[in-house]
Design an enzyme around this catalytic site. Structure first.
Site, PDB file in Angstrom:
ATOM      1  N   GLU A 147       0.864  -1.121  -0.026  1.00  0.00           N
ATOM      2  CA  GLU A 147      -0.086  -0.158   0.042  1.00  0.00           C
ATOM      3  C   GLU A 147       0.988   1.230  -0.144  1.00  0.00           C
ATOM      4  OE1 GLU A 147      -3.079   0.089  -0.510  1.00  0.00           O
ATOM      5  OE2 GLU A 147      -3.869  -2.002   0.023  1.00  0.00           O
ATOM      6  N   ASP A 294      -4.514  -9.700  -8.460  1.00  0.00           N
ATOM      7  CA  ASP A 294      -4.886  -8.765  -9.711  1.00  0.00           C
ATOM      8  C   ASP A 294      -3.730  -8.036 -10.230  1.00  0.00           C
ATOM      9  OD1 ASP A 294      -4.580  -7.539  -7.204  1.00  0.00           O
ATOM     10  OD2 ASP A 294      -6.482  -6.831  -7.231  1.00  0.00           O
ATOM     11  N   GLU A 388     -18.578  -6.330  -2.138  1.00  0.00           N
ATOM     12  CA  GLU A 388     -17.043  -6.898  -1.866  1.00  0.00           C
ATOM     13  C   GLU A 388     -17.046  -8.157  -2.674  1.00  0.00           C
ATOM     14  OE1 GLU A 388     -13.728  -5.002  -0.263  1.00  0.00           O
ATOM     15  OE2 GLU A 388     -14.953  -4.746  -1.877  1.00  0.00           O
ATOM     16  N   GLU A 406     -12.590   0.313  -9.489  1.00  0.00           N
ATOM     17  CA  GLU A 406     -12.038  -0.373 -10.713  1.00  0.00           C
ATOM     18  C   GLU A 406     -13.202  -0.734 -11.761  1.00  0.00           C
ATOM     19  OE1 GLU A 406      -9.419  -1.188  -7.023  1.00  0.00           O
ATOM     20  OE2 GLU A 406     -11.778  -1.285  -7.381  1.00  0.00           O
ATOM     21  N   THR A 492      -1.416   1.205 -10.725  1.00  0.00           N
ATOM     22  CA  THR A 492      -2.690   0.524 -10.164  1.00  0.00           C
ATOM     23  C   THR A 492      -3.404   1.398  -9.463  1.00  0.00           C
ATOM     24  OG1 THR A 492      -3.114  -1.635  -9.437  1.00  0.00           O
ATOM     25  CG2 THR A 492      -1.406  -0.321  -8.122  1.00  0.00           C
TER      26      THR A 492
END
Length: 933
Positions: A147, A294, A388, A406, A492
């Site tokens: 993160e 991902d 989710e 996304e 991302t």
């Protein structure tokens, strides 16, 4: 997740293994070529409406960013319900979610390049000055390496990229002298100790001040990390190396990617979700394109785009071929086992896979991108947001929605690739839903439950970094942006890195390690921009023709059965019997079961047992239908055991200035008016005296005709309800007496009765934890008159908060993933259940005893059939979903558990580690139960 701004083109050929600079030079032209094919036959949105929607996005960003700066800065994130900043250590821990917070003004750094994209250059310059003046990167706090890399390091690099661009233009940032880049370099060096492992894979966490392993670091003992955590570093670290000339960052990131590639499962070419950073052994061997993996795939393709290294493209193509071969089941993307890729690892999907259609656009594979995107859009239209996690029949699996970007990202890239105005309408829907359901006075609040509309006191930094960026770009024309977006690649986290880095400071030797591990067939790989005549075969309605069959897919219970159902209708036959429709008292259904080889046996204890003998089915097709029917019954049994029977209730503040925009998650009661069956209760709130409500109220005139507020403790819930009801209250809200408690961190529970007959209680009663209750109490102190709505689900709201009753949609029960048994025979017993006195909310218990719940379902394998050619399947359900409850009343009775109060928490049963290859099937099934995002 994010895609490249320009992406690979769609109409121009380039030589094999051409440097990306040549591809990038043609990318914008390629996209224009693709767009021109579409707009000829579409009904475009007017320029005025696009500008109006773009301006609406700007206003929404101002609302979110302005409230963060006013109420939260310099804290990492804004808490929009309580209008204050979230500071690590000062709020109840949320577990791993808090690892993104490092006391470095996360939201401000994450929003830097968004300000420039939205043409807020003056605000950008002010924000950069604040970062340089106030942000400290030397804090004694343990943070996530992943993160911190994508949000903070990426945010600093994105800010630096656009700062030097603005400086070159000559109007803004003339004073700037690479200060953001120096901060990024400082942070990069702070992250490097995490790579001190034998494998080169980084530790998942690091202390910004003390690094790894030191006693004061409080980290460095972890053994596992997710694939995405280790594989989503190359863009930021390589950019840092290219910007500064310090090659060490790119070297470390490449080593981690090389190790992951080497450890892929060779026969399937898939990677698992979690890997041991010391041994390289896969800890979780399921594989998909969602959470945990991902952005690993995303960064392989984008590393080729940014760095021009062919090996990254070869690796991506190898993985992509495996994804489309095993994981892609259009329009679904389902996890599989890396060693047994034909075996699904679970029957639900998580929201993070919504990035994948955008990545497919970058790849040039448009058809499956359109299919998956449309399926996701249908789920959003049903629930207003993407849950989710949701099951293969599109029921809610995990109900939260933290305002993830996304889907908006994929919408933007599909519009860029096709020019189809349909995607502008999709974006318009996203804007409307955000304003209607997530907007609160102090920003935008995450959805705690998409079914009830309740909020969570949370606004993640990625909401400002990504959501507004993609939505604005969706509606913006080229002249609306002050720089050429095609000259940059999106990370991302949607941070912008310039493509010219591909030719800057190239000191890393590009040894092609890919071919050492696999034999590659170049015919499977794209070395040129795909031809638009292939992507869009001269048909302006091409994308629409792909979407059309999926328009009603969410209303069908099983997408993969659509073709079969349509064929049955065409042939005049009835569609196969679904488990959810089955009635044990229906003679026609019993006849269908017999045809499918399924027998129904009434047991002495009241249960109904279903047993399938495939050899007794009328045909192979009927046997297949019988197998599917039994699997569906297993899912229903699992659903009864795991999902909530009574969903959370909602307390919605509808008076000025809230107008229904603040929705609090509330627990129901086992007594009083059932809000799921009756009209909601609306009224002003008033505190009872005494506040605990344990005796006759001394202020009955104050609560008469109002909803009484009472404090938990000192007597039974039912006694409180009777006292406020006798005083004339029309409803009651019990507020927890445990200061600081919150539904964010504590499991909800139902308020139990007092062991007596509670039929005399006729008013609705709801429970709020201390944090949610304080929001109402604070509102009373500030505004005096506060009106609330007690309901099973938040109602549509707008600034006028119209009083007309809106039709309440039926609550969607969660449909948990089926627990498949690695045996050829299974048993399911059906037993009627009355409404349980207690239920489990947001819990996924692995095993339950009768003391845990009165409707525990057991799914147990029976003995293996001695006949190897016969498929003998039996299914046993001790509990049924609501539909089956009423259908089986004549055949069974229910015993209710005497336990009056059950906490709705998660119970996890440890899973033994199974190492032998021959036992991997069993491990895959058990892994489905342990899966967590």
């Amino acid at each position: 997740m994010s895609e490249a701004g320009g992406g690979r083109g769609f109409g121009y050929s380039v030589p094999q293994r051409a440097p990306w600079s040549l591809v990038a030079a043609t990318a914008a032209l390629c996209l224009v070529s693709a767009t021109s094919v579409w707009t000829a036959g579409a009904s475009p949105m007017s320029r005025e409406e696009k500008q109006k929607l773009g301006n609406q996005v700007l206003e929404m960003f101002d609302h979110a960013y302005g409230n963060y700066m006013e109420h939260a800065y310099p804290a990492d994130e804004l808490m929009p319900l309580t209008c204050r900043g979230r500071v690590r250590g000062q709020e109840p821990s949320r577990g791993d979610v808090d690892d993104a917070l490092g006391k470095f003004s996360l939201t401000l750094i994450d929003s830097l390049d968004t300000l420039v994209v939205l043409n807020k250059t003056k605000e950008f310059e002010d924000a950069v000055r604040k970062v340089l003046r106030d942000v400290n990167l030397d804090n004694d706090v343990v943070v996530s390496v992943f993160e911190t890399n994508i949000r903070v390091l990426g945010g600093l690099l994105g800010g630096h990229s656009l700062a030097i661009m603005l400086k070159e233009k000559g109007e803004y940032m003339q004073w700037y002298n690479d200060e953001l880049l120096q901060m990024a370099k400082q942070l990069g060096y702070k992250l490097l100790p995490a790579f001190n492992t034998t494998s080169g894979l980084p530790y998942p966490r690091i202390n910004l001040k003390f690094g790894i392993r030191k006693p004061e670091a409080r980290t460095g003992t972890e053994t596992d990390t997710c694939t995405a955590c280790a594989g989503t570093l190359i863009l930021e670290f390589a950019a840092l190396s290219r910007f500064t000339g310090a090659t060490i960052f790119e070297e470390y990131a490449r080593k981690a990617l090389d190790f992951l590639w080497e450890k892929r499962q060779r026969s399937s070419n898939l990677v698992g979700v979690t890997i041991n950073i010391h041994t390289g052994d896969w800890v979780r061997k399921d594989s998909g394109v969602g959470a945990g993996i991902d952005s690993y795939y995303e960064y392989l393709l984008k590393a080729y785009v940014l760095l021009g290294d062919d090996s990254f493209l070869e690796r991506f193509n190898t993985h992509y071929d495996a994804i489309m071969r095993y994981i892609s089941q259009p329009p679904l993307l389902l996890d599989v086992h890396i060693h047994k890729p034909m075996l699904n690892a679970r029957t639900w999907m998580d929201a993070l896979l919504a990035f994948f259609p955008g990545l497919q656009v970058l790849k040039g594979d448009i058809r499956p991108a359109i299919e998956t995107h449309e399926m996701l859009y249908q789920v959003i239209k049903k629930h207003n947001f993407l849950p989710e996690a949701f099951t293969t029949d599109f029921r809610v699996h995990w109900a939260q929605h933290p305002l993830r970007p996304e889907f908006a990202e994929s919408t933007y890239f599909l519009y860029k690739a096709t020019g189809d105005p349909y995607y502008l309408e999709v974006g318009k829907t996203l804007i409307e839903n955000l304003n209607k359901y997530a907007r609160v006075p102090c920003g935008f609040a995450a959805m705690k439950d998409v079914r009830t509309g309740s909020h969570e006191d949370r606004m993640d930094s990625f909401f400002l970094a990504e959501m507004f960026k993609y939505l604005y770009l969706l509606f913006a024309d080229k002249e609306d942006i002050i720089f050429d977006i095609e000259d940059y690649i999106f990370t991302t986290e949607a941070h912008l890195l310039p493509l010219w880095l591909s030719t800057t400071n190239q000191r890393i030797s590009k040894k092609n390690t890919t071919s050492e591990y696999t034999e590659l067939d170049d015919s499977n790989f794209d070395w040129t921009c795909p031809n638009t005549q292939i992507l869009f075969p001269n048909d302006p309605l091409y994308a629409q023709s792909i979407r059309e069959p999926l328009k009603n897919v969410v209303d069908k219970s099983c997408p993969r059965g659509i073709i079969r159902v349509e064929e049955s209708f065409r042939s005049g036959a009835k569609p196969p019997l679904r488990a959810r429709d089955f009635m044990a008292t229906n003679p026609e259904h019993l006849e269908i079961l017999k045809k499918m080889g399924v027998s129904l046996i009434h047991l002495k204890d009241g249960r109904v047992q279903l047993v399938q003998h495939a050899i007794q089915a009328a045909s192979s097709i009927d046997a297949e239908d019988g197998l599917r029917f039994m699997q569906e019954m297993i899912e229903l049994s699992s659903q009864q055991q795991k999902e909530q029977q009574l969903p959370p209730r909602a307390v919605q503040i509808v008076s000025h200035p809230f107008f229904g925009r603040v929705v609090l998650t509330a627990g129901p009661a086992q007594f009083g008016l059932d809000l799921s069956k009756h009209k909601e209760t609306r009224g002003f709130v008033a505190s009872s005296k005494p506040y605990n409500g344990c005796s006759e109220l001394t202020n009955p005139e104050a609560v008469m005709g109002k909803i009484a507020l009472i404090q938990r403790g000192q007597c039974m819930f039912a006694e409180k309800a009777r006292n406020i009801q006798n005083a004339g209250a029309i409803g009651g809200i019990v507020i927890d007496d445990n200061e600081g408690s919150s539904s964010d961190t504590a499991p909800l529970f139902q308020m139990a009765g007092d062991g007596k007959d509670t039929d005399d209680i006729t008013i609705p009663m709801l429970f709020l934890f201390s944090k949610e209750g304080s929001i109402i109490l604070d509102a009373i102190r500030e505004y005096e008159e506060v009106e609330v709505l007690l309901s099973d689900k938040a109602k549509d709201r707008d600034p006028e908060m119209e009083n007309e009753e809106q039709p309440s949609s039926e609550n969607d029960s969660q449909n948990q993933s089926a627990e498949q048994i690695a045996s050829s025979s299974q048993e399911v017993d059906l037993v009627d259940q009355e409404s349980p006195e207690e239920s489990s909310l947001n819990s996924h218990p692995e095993s339950l005893s009768p003391a845990d719940t009165d409707n525990a379902a057991s799914i147990s394998p029976s003995e293996q059939n001695s006949n190897p050619t016969e498929n003998h399947e039996t299914t046993s359900l001790d509990g049924e979903c609501t539909d089956l409850d009423n259908q089986l009343k004549e055949q069974s009775e229910t015993e209710e558990d005497s336990n009056p109060n059950v906490s709705w928490g998660k119970k996890v049963q440890p899973i033994d580690s199974i190492l032998a290859d021959w036992n991997e099937d069993i491990e895959a099934f058990e892994m489905m139960e342990k899966d967590e995002l």
